[in-house]
Design an enzyme around this catalytic site. Structure first.
Site, PDB file in Angstrom:
ATOM      1  CG  HIS A  64      40.945  37.302  36.106  1.00  0.00           C
ATOM      2  ND1 HIS A  64      41.501  36.183  35.640  1.00  0.00           N
ATOM      3  CD2 HIS A  64      40.470  37.287  37.526  1.00  0.00           C
ATOM      4  CE1 HIS A  64      41.226  35.354  36.350  1.00  0.00           C
ATOM      5  NE2 HIS A  64      40.775  35.794  37.763  1.00  0.00           N
ATOM      6  CG  ASP A  65      43.923  36.706  39.191  1.00  0.00           C
ATOM      7  OD1 ASP A  65      42.952  37.533  39.523  1.00  0.00           O
ATOM      8  OD2 ASP A  65      43.887  35.359  39.146  1.00  0.00           O
ATOM      9  CG  ASP A  94      39.425  30.239  41.577  1.00  0.00           C
ATOM     10  OD1 ASP A  94      40.119  30.853  40.829  1.00  0.00           O
ATOM     11  OD2 ASP A  94      39.443  30.411  42.767  1.00  0.00           O
ATOM     12  CG  ASP A 101      36.777  30.914  36.351  1.00  0.00           C
ATOM     13  OD1 ASP A 101      36.949  29.848  37.226  1.00  0.00           O
ATOM     14  OD2 ASP A 101      37.332  31.859  36.133  1.00  0.00           O
ATOM     15  CD  GLU A 126      44.021  30.264  39.438  1.00  0.00           C
ATOM     16  OE1 GLU A 126      44.608  31.495  39.242  1.00  0.00           O
ATOM     17  OE2 GLU A 126      43.402  29.944  40.131  1.00  0.00           O
TER      18      GLU A 126
HETATM   19  O1  ISL Z   1      48.658  36.002  41.814  1.00  0.00           O
HETATM   20  C1  ISL Z   1      48.161  35.865  42.914  1.00  0.00           C
HETATM   21  C2  ISL Z   1      48.817  35.347  44.225  1.00  0.00           C
HETATM   22  O2  ISL Z   1      49.309  36.680  44.753  1.00  0.00           O
HETATM   23  C3  ISL Z   1      46.679  35.720  42.808  1.00  0.00           C
HETATM   24  O3  ISL Z   1      46.218  36.851  42.023  1.00  0.00           O
HETATM   25  C4  ISL Z   1      46.499  34.346  42.189  1.00  0.00           C
HETATM   26  O4  ISL Z   1      46.662  34.336  40.793  1.00  0.00           O
HETATM   27  C5  ISL Z   1      45.070  34.208  42.630  1.00  0.00           C
HETATM   28  O5  ISL Z   1      44.797  34.421  44.047  1.00  0.00           O
HETATM   29  C6  ISL Z   1      44.483  32.831  42.476  1.00  0.00           C
HETATM   30  O6  ISL Z   1      43.396  33.309  41.389  1.00  0.00           O
HETATM   31  C7  ISL Z   1      41.973  32.703  41.389  1.00  0.00           C
HETATM   32  O7  ISL Z   1      41.457  32.458  42.701  1.00  0.00           O
HETATM   33  C8  ISL Z   1      41.263  33.706  43.338  1.00  0.00           C
HETATM   34  C9  ISL Z   1      40.601  34.932  42.709  1.00  0.00           C
HETATM   35  O8  ISL Z   1      40.616  36.131  43.371  1.00  0.00           O
HETATM   36  C10 ISL Z   1      41.181  35.166  41.418  1.00  0.00           C
HETATM   37  O9  ISL Z   1      40.775  36.357  40.655  1.00  0.00           O
HETATM   38  C11 ISL Z   1      41.292  33.789  40.500  1.00  0.00           C
HETATM   39  O10 ISL Z   1      41.934  33.822  39.253  1.00  0.00           O
HETATM   40  C12 ISL Z   1      40.374  33.407  44.680  1.00  0.00           C
HETATM   41  O11 ISL Z   1      39.490  32.863  43.971  1.00  0.00           O
END
Ligand code: ISL
Ligand code: CA
Length: 603
Positions: free
Chosen positions: A363-364, A237, A134, A290
């Site tokens: 995980h989000d 990411d 990642d 992503e």
């Molecule tokens: O759903 C969301 C927006 O409100 C967030 O959780 C979104 O998925 C995210 O902010 C983007 O995700 C990625 O980058 C972030 C990190 O915190 C997440 O865990 C990651 O998956 C910042 O690096």
């Protein structure tokens, strides 16, 4: 297409320009022969998404680690997994659980060592499992040496690595009105440098300046460092946020919810094409971007083989049908019709030379069985129905750890149990800024909190007090050990194995075209059309019995060579000609096979 831009320091504006390659001829001449056409293992290999911190802890410090992942690789091989994607394990102050990287070339000691990673890659490869890391390239940690140097010496080699702006004349004003995704303004003042820096996420996650060619080269070299160590690709990411609109204009209220308004997508594509062209082994690796809030058009452009940028993207709109107009923390009702509409739109946007990823959570996100399923009365049935619905579409399944055993949301009782930075900030903002009553704020955040899916993997029923986040209390019944057989009742895990095996057995499920057959409530049906056979998937997304949608009923009635390949109600297969029950049980998912003889007549 020629794109022009400026690098971001205010004192030394540098003009940069480059081409987006849209012409197939030029592109194929820059890629190694065969790129993106011959070696497309990533289309067939189901990916398993590991959240390392919560997967398997081998030294009892409460944090999952690389040796734990190595230990469990055979479990994943048995499941039929072809690749793993691990959340970030690089050196990090862990302000955002590793999405704030302070050294891209080393492993954080909480997870292990570089040698552990080498061993992990070798062991995975021996088992036929590829390894994706990642990569967090939109931003670094504020503790990265680049940022520390950037703060200290604006004129030095790192001065232009981040996005710095002077304070506007008015003492309280910020350089623009952009908001951080984690609430609050996207700008933080550095007293030492006497400027503001941009961060679309936490202040500890300053955005890197992709307009600086040295930064772009540096990031590609980091990727090459890992490719040389043997990894097979990257999940990248928030990769659609790397190019900001020139001049960083204010965009009006709601900017945080509408990042498309300040993203320069043309430059984004050009940067990613350039990135890919710099990589070693580019014809055999996979890049998964992503891409929250991206349009279908840009998703298609990014993933089209002719573009030569990314192989797949992670779209989010299927995980937003339960967000109200106020966004994620303002949940609303949804119907299976809403879901079907989004799935069909994604499939059509990523048809042709693009390839979709198929995922239900990460995980989000909250756990899928608690969110779109029924984790109380129909946990097994709804978990398996959703898996059937998602993973048999055209694309590569990406299974989030724990979904294969039906893991559910954590029963958050109290705001003190919110550990995640985004969810915690959201709770405080609801209560302190929006005036929402604490119990209501907790209810809303609990439903969607990122903590829900970050609880430790449930291997068996053993209690374990050491974990960094408590095990879900239901681990006593919902765990891998219990589901390794059907002794305790139907097993989500065994059904996942069947679904994965089914994809391997039927080329129609891997390569066949996708066609939505019924987007009704409560049943969704689609078919996959291969050269030798057509497969029809029909899923009842409700707790009541339902007739099959008439479109499917018609197909079944009109022919005698349709048979049930798989249902989550019992694991017996029918033969062609056997009667097929016209009714679906609550949360039943059925996979029907129609042989070629009639597959043309149903089109
Ligand atoms: O759903 C969301 C927006 O409100 C967030 O959780 C979104 O998925 C995210 O902010 C983007 O995700 C990625 O980058 C972030 C990190 O915190 C997440 O865990 C990651 O998956 C910042 O690096
Ligand atoms: Ca550990």
């Amino acid at each position: 297409m020629r794109v022009e831009s400026y690098s971001s320091t205010t004192d030394s504006v540098k003009r940069v320009s480059f081409d987006i390659v849209t012409d197939m001829q030029t592109l194929t001449s820059t890629l190694t022969p065969g790129a993106d056409t011959t070696n497309r293992w990533w289309r067939d290999a189901p990916i398993y998404h590991i959240y390392p911190r919560s997967f398997r802890d081998t030294n009892a410090d409460g944090i999952g680690d690389l040796p734990g992942i190595i230990e469990m690789l055979p479990y994943l091989a048995d499941l039929g997994i072809g690749a793993i994607w691990m959340g970030p394990v690089f050196r990090s102050p862990q302000v955002d659980n590793g999405y704030d990287i302070s050294d891209y070339r080393d492993i954080d000691p909480i997870f292990g060592t570089l040698e552990d990673m080498d061993r992990l890659i070798a062991t995975a490869h021996d088992l036929g499992i590829r390894v994706l890391l990642d990569m967090v390239f939109n931003h670094s940690s504020n503790r990265h040496r680049w940022f520390e140097e950037s703060v200290r010496d604006p004129a030095g080699p790192y001065g232009d690595y981040y996005i710095w702006r002077d304070a506007p004349g008015d003492a309280d004003a910020l350089p623009n009105d952009w908001r951080s995704f984690f609430t609050g303004p996207a700008w933080t003042w550095s007293p030492e440098r006497g400027q503001y820096y941009l961060h679309l996420f936490a202040p500890e996650q300053p955005d890197l300046n992709w307009d600086n060619p040295v930064v772009r080269e540096e990031l590609a070299e980091i990727a090459n460092f890992w490719l040389q160590r043997g990894v097979d690709g990257f999940r990248m990411d928030v990769i659609n946020f790397i190019a900001k609109v020139e001049g960083l204009p204010s965009v009006g209220p709601g900017a945080a919810a509408q990042p498309a308004t300040y993203i320069d997508h043309g430059r984004m594509v050009a940067y990613l094409q350039e990135f890919r062209r710099r990589l070693h082994r580019q014809e055999e690796i996979v890049l998964v971007g992503e891409t929250p809030h991206i349009s279908y058009e840009w998703a298609r452009t990014l993933t089209a083989a002719e573009t030569g940028a990314l192989n797949m993207v992670l779209l989010f709109d299927h995980l937003e049908i339960d967000h109200g107009p106020g966004g994620r923390w303002h949940p609303t009702q949804w119907t299976s019709k809403d879901l079907a509409r989004v799935l069909a739109a994604q499939q059509s946007a990523l048809s042709g030379s693009s390839w979709p990823s198929l995922y239900m959570g990460n995980h989000d996100q909250p756990r899928i069985v608690s969110r779109y399923g029924d984790d109380r009365q129909f946990r097994y049935a709804s978990a398996t129905a959703l898996a059937t619905l998602f993973y048999l579409q055209r694309g590569t399944p990406i299974i989030y750890q724990g979904d294969e055993i039906g893991m559910a949301n954590y029963p958050l009782q109290d705001a003190s149990q919110i550990v995640d930075i985004e969810s915690g900030n959201a709770y405080r903002s609801l209560v302190e800024t929006e005036g929402v009553a604490p119990h209501d704020a907790l209810r809303r955040v609990a439903r969607n909190a990122r903590d829900n899916s970050r609880t430790p993997m449930q291997w068996d029923e053993t209690p374990n007090e050491t974990w960094w986040y408590p095990l879900n209390p239901d681990h006593t019944t919902w765990n891998v050990a219990a589901q390794s057989s059907t002794a305790g009742g139907p097993s989500v895990l065994l059904f996942y194995r069947r679904i994965i095996a089914l994809r391997a057995e039927h080329s129609a499920l891997r390569e066949g075209a996708f066609e939505m057959v019924a987007d009704t409530s409560p049943c969704i049906a689609f078919r996959r059309i291969g050269p030798a056979e057509t497969i029809i998937v029909v899923v009842n997304l409700s707790p009541g019995e339902s007739p099959m949608p008439p479109e499917v009923g018609g197909i079944v009635a009109g022919t005698d060579d349709v048979r049930i390949l798989l249902t989550n109600m019992n694991n017996t297969l029918s033969r062609a000609g056997d009667a097929i029950d016209p009714a679906l049980a609550p949360w039943e998912a059925r996979v029907l096979l129609q042989s070629r003889k009639n597959s043309t007549t149903i089109r």
